[in-house]
Every structure is written in C-alpha cells, then in structure tokens.
Design a protein around this motif. Structure first.
Motif, PDB file in Angstrom:
ATOM      1  N   LEU A   1       0.192  10.998   1.182  1.00 35.32           N
ATOM      2  CA  LEU A   1      -0.688  11.540   0.150  1.00 35.32           C
ATOM      3  C   LEU A   1      -0.087  11.468  -1.254  1.00 35.32           C
ATOM      4  O   LEU A   1      -0.782  11.082  -2.195  1.00 35.32           O
TER       5      LEU A   1
ATOM      6  N   ALA B   1       0.852  -1.187   0.000  1.00 35.69           N
ATOM      7  CA  ALA B   1       0.000   0.000   0.000  1.00 35.69           C
ATOM      8  C   ALA B   1       0.889   1.239   0.000  1.00 35.69           C
ATOM      9  O   ALA B   1       1.918   1.262   0.675  1.00 35.69           O
ATOM     10  N   PRO B   2       0.500   2.267  -0.746  1.00 37.24           N
ATOM     11  CA  PRO B   2       1.326   3.474  -0.782  1.00 37.24           C
ATOM     12  C   PRO B   2       1.240   4.231   0.533  1.00 37.24           C
ATOM     13  O   PRO B   2       0.218   4.224   1.202  1.00 37.24           O
ATOM     14  N   GLY B   3       2.321   4.877   0.877  1.00 32.55           N
ATOM     15  CA  GLY B   3       2.339   5.681   2.092  1.00 32.55           C
ATOM     16  C   GLY B   3       2.249   7.151   1.750  1.00 32.55           C
ATOM     17  O   GLY B   3       2.833   7.606   0.783  1.00 32.55           O
TER      18      GLY B   3
ATOM     19  N   PHE C   1      -0.946   6.404  -7.033  1.00 25.71           N
ATOM     20  CA  PHE C   1      -1.672   5.148  -7.259  1.00 25.71           C
ATOM     21  C   PHE C   1      -3.051   5.421  -7.864  1.00 25.71           C
ATOM     22  O   PHE C   1      -3.490   4.714  -8.767  1.00 25.71           O
ATOM     23  N   ALA C   2      -3.723   6.454  -7.379  1.00 22.92           N
ATOM     24  CA  ALA C   2      -5.060   6.785  -7.901  1.00 22.92           C
ATOM     25  C   ALA C   2      -4.962   7.184  -9.371  1.00 22.92           C
ATOM     26  O   ALA C   2      -5.737   6.703 -10.208  1.00 22.92           O
TER      27      ALA C   2
ATOM     28  N   GLY D   1       1.990   9.305  -2.561  1.00 24.86           N
ATOM     29  CA  GLY D   1       1.925   7.914  -3.018  1.00 24.86           C
ATOM     30  C   GLY D   1       0.507   7.491  -3.356  1.00 24.86           C
ATOM     31  O   GLY D   1       0.261   6.826  -4.369  1.00 24.86           O
ATOM     32  N   ARG D   2      -0.439   7.882  -2.505  1.00 24.23           N
ATOM     33  CA  ARG D   2      -1.845   7.535  -2.762  1.00 24.23           C
ATOM     34  C   ARG D   2      -2.358   8.238  -4.014  1.00 24.23           C
ATOM     35  O   ARG D   2      -3.091   7.653  -4.810  1.00 24.23           O
ATOM     36  N   ALA D   3      -1.947   9.492  -4.200  1.00 26.68           N
ATOM     37  CA  ALA D   3      -2.362  10.237  -5.398  1.00 26.68           C
ATOM     38  C   ALA D   3      -1.778   9.599  -6.658  1.00 26.68           C
ATOM     39  O   ALA D   3      -2.469   9.485  -7.680  1.00 26.68           O
TER      40      ALA D   3
ATOM     41  N   VAL E   1     -11.301  10.899  -5.475  1.00 28.93           N
ATOM     42  CA  VAL E   1     -10.889   9.971  -6.532  1.00 28.93           C
ATOM     43  C   VAL E   1     -12.102   9.355  -7.226  1.00 28.93           C
ATOM     44  O   VAL E   1     -12.085   9.144  -8.436  1.00 28.93           O
TER      45      VAL E   1
END
Length: 165
Positions: free
Chosen positions: A66, A62-64, A72-73, A68-70, A137
């Motif tokens: 914001l 899982a990305p760590g 991945f999105a 990383g999450r952005a 997202v």
C-alpha cells in the motif's frame, strides 16, 4: 502473437481503435462552439502519451504494498498536473479534455481549477453510472487535478513576443 482466432482479434482491435477515434472526434467537435483549435500539441498528445506509457511500463517495476502504491498514485497525480501545465503552456494545441477546459475558461471567463474539476467529476460520475468502478485514487485525481493545473499553468505559460512589448 498466437494464431488463435487472429482475424477476429485483429478486426476487433482495429474496430475498437476506430471507435476510439470517433469518440475523440466527438469531443473535438464539442470544441467548435468554444472556438478551440487543435494544433501540433493535440496530435502529439495522441502519439507521444501512448509511446511514453508503453516505455515506462516496460522498465518501471510495479510498486509493492500500500505505501508504494500510494506513493505512485500521489506522484502520478502531481506529475500529471505538471505535465498538463507544461504542454498547455506552450500554446500549440491541447488534448481533447484539456481543450474543453481551456475553451470553457476562455469563453466563460470562469476559473480554470473549478472548470477542470467539474469536467473530471462529470467524467467520473458518468463512468460510475455506466457501471464502472469508483476508486479512491480516481476521486483524488478528479478533485485535485483542476487546482493543480490552476496553480501550475501560470508558471509554465509562455507569453508570445507580441504580447510582451
């Protein structure tokens, strides 16, 4: 798996999956007036997507944070556009929501991008009205997947030999 209420858990699991199948069948029944036909791609969509999701989640961390999450999105939305265009482009049968899109495009003559966007926005708004959450997202996906598929599908569409010559 623990034995804690195992019979009830299994009954609920399979009842839920049957109901999920019924909900998908209702979407597929909406294809009838659109003259859309299921095919190998429709069945494969159900099986392969689930297997791929499980495999990737088992190995991808899982990305760590914001950023990383952005990332991945954004990658997920772009990859979903490529994937949709690739599997629909072979003309072996779309998945349930994609079949609504292709059927509506064929029957109405309307542009693919806005039709797909209307489907996605309808789904998102329905979920929100039923009490679901509405995230950034989710909105980005709903507004961008139609234009992405519209742009990419011509690049992936295979022309049948009889149409060429």
């Amino acid at each position: 798996m623990t034995s804690w209420r195992l019979p009830r858990r299994l009954a609920q699991l399979y009842a839920g999956l049957v109901l999920y199948g019924v909900s998908m069948a209702l979407v597929l029944l909406a294809w009838i007036p659109l003259r859309e036909r299921p095919g190998l791609g429709t069945l494969s969509n159900v099986v392969v997507v689930g297997l791929a999701v499980d495999a990737v989640l088992a190995v991808l961390p899982a990305p760590g944070g914001l950023p990383g999450r952005a990332a991945f999105a954004a990658a997920g939305i772009l990859l979903n556009g490529v994937a949709t265009a690739a599997y629909i482009g072979v003309r072996l049968g779309p998945g349930p929501r994609d079949g609504l899109m292709t059927g509506l495009v064929r029957r109405t003559g309307g542009p693919l991008g806005p039709i797909r966007t209307a489907i996605e926005v309808t789904v998102v708004l329905t979920g929100w009205l039923l009490g679901g959450t509405l995230g950034v997202v989710t909105v980005l996906y709903a507004l961008s997947i139609g234009p992405l598929v519209h742009l990419l599908l011509p690049r992936f569409a295979l022309t049948p030999p009889e149409a060429v010559g």
